[in-house]
Design a protein around this motif. Structure first.
Motif, PDB file in Angstrom:
ATOM      1  N   THR A 243      37.455  23.320  23.617  1.00 39.09           N
ATOM      2  CA  THR A 243      38.253  22.405  24.420  1.00 39.09           C
ATOM      3  C   THR A 243      37.798  22.574  25.860  1.00 39.09           C
ATOM      4  O   THR A 243      37.362  23.652  26.257  1.00 39.09           O
ATOM      5  N   LEU A 244      37.907  21.535  26.641  1.00 41.45           N
ATOM      6  CA  LEU A 244      37.389  21.569  28.005  1.00 41.45           C
ATOM      7  C   LEU A 244      38.503  21.821  29.017  1.00 41.45           C
ATOM      8  O   LEU A 244      38.543  21.228  30.082  1.00 41.45           O
ATOM      9  N   SER A 245      39.418  22.699  28.674  1.00 36.65           N
ATOM     10  CA  SER A 245      40.485  23.049  29.608  1.00 36.65           C
ATOM     11  C   SER A 245      39.937  23.997  30.674  1.00 36.65           C
ATOM     12  O   SER A 245      39.030  24.780  30.416  1.00 36.65           O
ATOM     13  N   THR A 246      40.497  23.934  31.855  1.00 37.86           N
ATOM     14  CA  THR A 246      40.023  24.752  32.966  1.00 37.86           C
ATOM     15  C   THR A 246      40.779  26.071  33.022  1.00 37.86           C
ATOM     16  O   THR A 246      41.998  26.101  32.900  1.00 37.86           O
ATOM     17  N   VAL A 247      40.063  27.142  33.225  1.00 35.18           N
ATOM     18  CA  VAL A 247      40.676  28.455  33.351  1.00 35.18           C
ATOM     19  C   VAL A 247      41.048  28.671  34.811  1.00 35.18           C
ATOM     20  O   VAL A 247      40.213  28.532  35.690  1.00 35.18           O
ATOM     21  N   THR A 248      42.296  29.009  35.083  1.00 34.06           N
ATOM     22  CA  THR A 248      42.739  29.210  36.466  1.00 34.06           C
ATOM     23  C   THR A 248      42.973  30.675  36.784  1.00 34.06           C
ATOM     24  O   THR A 248      43.414  31.002  37.875  1.00 34.06           O
ATOM     25  N   GLU A 249      42.696  31.554  35.855  1.00 32.56           N
ATOM     26  CA  GLU A 249      42.822  32.987  36.098  1.00 32.56           C
ATOM     27  C   GLU A 249      41.510  33.673  35.770  1.00 32.56           C
ATOM     28  O   GLU A 249      40.791  33.264  34.873  1.00 32.56           O
ATOM     29  N   ALA A 250      41.192  34.708  36.500  1.00 30.66           N
ATOM     30  CA  ALA A 250      39.946  35.428  36.262  1.00 30.66           C
ATOM     31  C   ALA A 250      39.990  36.103  34.897  1.00 30.66           C
ATOM     32  O   ALA A 250      41.014  36.659  34.505  1.00 30.66           O
ATOM     33  N   PRO A 251      38.915  36.049  34.120  1.00 23.81           N
ATOM     34  CA  PRO A 251      38.897  36.720  32.821  1.00 23.81           C
ATOM     35  C   PRO A 251      39.006  38.226  32.991  1.00 23.81           C
ATOM     36  O   PRO A 251      38.575  38.782  33.993  1.00 23.81           O
ATOM     37  N   ASP A 252      39.609  38.878  32.010  1.00 20.42           N
ATOM     38  CA  ASP A 252      39.817  40.327  32.109  1.00 20.42           C
ATOM     39  C   ASP A 252      38.488  41.071  32.130  1.00 20.42           C
ATOM     40  O   ASP A 252      38.306  42.011  32.876  1.00 20.42           O
ATOM     41  N   MET A 253      37.556  40.651  31.301  1.00 15.35           N
ATOM     42  CA  MET A 253      36.244  41.286  31.255  1.00 15.35           C
ATOM     43  C   MET A 253      35.222  40.348  31.878  1.00 15.35           C
ATOM     44  O   MET A 253      35.067  39.224  31.426  1.00 15.35           O
ATOM     45  N   ALA A 254      34.572  40.789  32.910  1.00 11.75           N
ATOM     46  CA  ALA A 254      33.585  39.950  33.580  1.00 11.75           C
ATOM     47  C   ALA A 254      32.317  40.755  33.816  1.00 11.75           C
ATOM     48  O   ALA A 254      32.371  41.940  34.105  1.00 11.75           O
ATOM     49  N   PRO A 255      31.152  40.127  33.679  1.00 14.14           N
ATOM     50  CA  PRO A 255      29.904  40.856  33.908  1.00 14.14           C
ATOM     51  C   PRO A 255      29.753  41.213  35.380  1.00 14.14           C
ATOM     52  O   PRO A 255      30.270  40.527  36.251  1.00 14.14           O
ATOM     53  N   SER A 256      29.081  42.285  35.651  1.00  6.62           N
ATOM     54  CA  SER A 256      28.816  42.690  37.023  1.00  6.62           C
ATOM     55  C   SER A 256      27.312  42.792  37.226  1.00  6.62           C
ATOM     56  O   SER A 256      26.543  42.821  36.270  1.00  6.62           O
ATOM     57  N   CYS A 257      26.895  42.853  38.462  1.00  3.03           N
ATOM     58  CA  CYS A 257      25.475  42.942  38.747  1.00  3.03           C
ATOM     59  C   CYS A 257      25.250  43.919  39.891  1.00  3.03           C
ATOM     60  O   CYS A 257      26.156  44.197  40.682  1.00  3.03           O
ATOM     61  N   MET A 258      24.044  44.445  39.962  1.00  6.22           N
ATOM     62  CA  MET A 258      23.652  45.316  41.060  1.00  6.22           C
ATOM     63  C   MET A 258      22.943  44.475  42.118  1.00  6.22           C
ATOM     64  O   MET A 258      22.188  43.565  41.785  1.00  6.22           O
ATOM     65  N   TYR A 259      23.222  44.756  43.378  1.00  4.99           N
ATOM     66  CA  TYR A 259      22.532  44.032  44.438  1.00  4.99           C
ATOM     67  C   TYR A 259      22.333  44.948  45.638  1.00  4.99           C
ATOM     68  O   TYR A 259      23.003  45.974  45.774  1.00  4.99           O
ATOM     69  N   GLU A 260      21.401  44.558  46.487  1.00  7.80           N
ATOM     70  CA  GLU A 260      21.099  45.338  47.686  1.00  7.80           C
ATOM     71  C   GLU A 260      22.010  44.881  48.818  1.00  7.80           C
ATOM     72  O   GLU A 260      21.928  43.743  49.264  1.00  7.80           O
ATOM     73  N   ARG A 261      22.870  45.765  49.265  1.00  4.39           N
ATOM     74  CA  ARG A 261      23.803  45.401  50.303  1.00  4.39           C
ATOM     75  C   ARG A 261      23.147  45.552  51.679  1.00  4.39           C
ATOM     76  O   ARG A 261      22.232  46.344  51.859  1.00  4.39           O
ATOM     77  N   MET A 262      23.665  44.805  52.620  1.00  4.57           N
ATOM     78  CA  MET A 262      23.152  44.821  53.977  1.00  4.57           C
ATOM     79  C   MET A 262      24.297  45.118  54.945  1.00  4.57           C
ATOM     80  O   MET A 262      25.454  44.820  54.676  1.00  4.57           O
ATOM     81  N   GLU A 263      23.956  45.720  56.072  1.00  3.93           N
ATOM     82  CA  GLU A 263      24.936  46.019  57.111  1.00  3.93           C
ATOM     83  C   GLU A 263      24.500  45.339  58.401  1.00  3.93           C
ATOM     84  O   GLU A 263      23.334  45.437  58.803  1.00  3.93           O
ATOM     85  N   ARG A 264      25.418  44.663  59.043  1.00  6.49           N
ATOM     86  CA  ARG A 264      25.062  43.934  60.256  1.00  6.49           C
ATOM     87  C   ARG A 264      24.845  44.889  61.422  1.00  6.49           C
ATOM     88  O   ARG A 264      25.632  45.805  61.650  1.00  6.49           O
ATOM     89  N   LEU A 265      23.755  44.673  62.173  1.00  6.63           N
ATOM     90  CA  LEU A 265      23.486  45.441  63.386  1.00  6.63           C
ATOM     91  C   LEU A 265      24.302  44.863  64.537  1.00  6.63           C
ATOM     92  O   LEU A 265      24.298  43.648  64.753  1.00  6.63           O
ATOM     93  N   LYS A 266      24.997  45.710  65.256  1.00 11.02           N
ATOM     94  CA  LYS A 266      25.849  45.244  66.341  1.00 11.02           C
ATOM     95  C   LYS A 266      25.149  45.398  67.690  1.00 11.02           C
ATOM     96  O   LYS A 266      25.644  46.042  68.614  1.00 11.02           O
TER      97      LYS A 266
END
Length: 313
Positions: A243-266
């Motif tokens: 069915t094409l109903s829209t989900v309005t709540e985040a699923p309990d189990m969600a995939p995650s990913c690794m990424y390279e974080r950055m920090e802003r120079l002030k």
């Protein structure tokens, strides 16, 4: 005494957007890691949800038991901070919080600060999201003569195209040359993990509901960023017809990913270009750079002995 020399400095020029990077944007940079931690601490109150943050010990100031969701403890702390204690006549202050209570308070109060800055357009948030979860599949019995296989497959393709279109809009929106992030300079700050698909990407716009009337409903930060169709079924649940109903709540189990974080120079850095042996040569070189980068992005510095102005002790 050596001949006077002149050095030329320039701001960084981002050729992707043809703009000078001054790193002077007044907007506050919020990392995806900080936003996700604050958002999770404030919004997830269901103890059975996998991404909920729970206390590791009993609260000293509220008496709440170990394993209490962060938001529940935060609300209890606020109540004690806003009301006088009936025995001492004093209010609870931040300095009296335990180390864990301070962590809870900092995360949840920071979320409220970020939400206010989003509303006043005073911040930008690092974007780190992967494709939202969908369960675009179906099952049917060969004995069911009324099942519309071709129609169901068309609906599935339509749903997949809709999600792909939303994802494209996200990328297109982030690549606008008026994005304040183009006027910021960052440094590498290691790697981290994110489940940022719990986030609502378009803070000031709306997400479509599941009805067919074209109506729209405002969804607040903390919900899914893009419409998700038929989230993954729970273990043991039968395969359901799509069915094409829209989900309005985040699923309990969600995939995650690794990424390279950055920090802003002030800082507002100037980059060294060259050294000239005369002011005329420096001005001629600077004039060429001004034609490319603009007057505000070029600077001439004069090299003088340090002791000419300062007595070194």
């Amino acid at each position: 005494m050596a001949a006077t020399q002149y050095q030329i400095f320039c701001k960084y020029f981002n050729e992707n957007v043809n703009k000078i990077v001054s790193n002077e944007s007044p907007k506050e940079w919020i990392s995806a890691e900080e936003w996700y931690q604050c958002k999770t601490a404030y919004n997830v109150t269901n103890s059975s949800q996998t991404n909920v943050l729970l206390t590791s010990q009993k609260s000293i100031n509220t008496g709440l038991a170990k394993g209490t969701p962060y938001r529940v403890l935060y609300d209890a702390l606020l109540n004690k901070m806003e009301a006088d204690d009936h025995t001492t006549g004093k209010r609870l202050t931040y300095e009296l919080l335990s180390s864990e209570e301070k962590i809870v308070y900092d995360l949840c109060s920071r979320y409220e600060e970020i939400i206010k800055m989003i509303g006043t357009d005073d911040c930008v948030i690092e974007y780190a999201m992967i494709r939202p979860l969908d369960h675009l599949s179906y099952s049917y019995s060969t004995e069911d003569e009324n099942f519309d296989k071709q129609g169901t497959e068309r609906n599935l393709k339509r749903a997949a195209k809709s999600i792909d279109s939303d994802l494209y809009n996200v990328v297109f929106d982030q690549n606008r040359n008026d994005n304040p992030k183009y006027d910021m300079i960052f440094t590498y700050n290691g790697m981290t993990q994110t489940s940022e698909q719990f986030d609502l990407y378009k803070y000031k716009t709306t997400v479509k509901t599941g009805n067919n009337s074209g109506a729209y409903t405002v969804v607040t930060p903390g919900c899914v960023p893009i419409e998700s169709f038929n989230p993954p079924k729970t273990p043991g649940e039968d395969e359901a017809v799509v069915t094409l109903s829209t989900v309005t709540e985040a699923p309990d189990m969600a995939p995650s990913c690794m990424y390279e974080r950055m920090e802003r120079l002030k800082v507002s850095p100037w980059f060294y270009i060259c050294t000239c042996n005369s002011l005329i040569a420096a001005m001629n070189k600077a004039r060429e750079l001004v034609d490319i980068y603009g007057k505000d992005a070029v600077k001439i510095g004069k090299i003088v002995p340090l002791d000419q102005y300062i007595d070194i002790v």
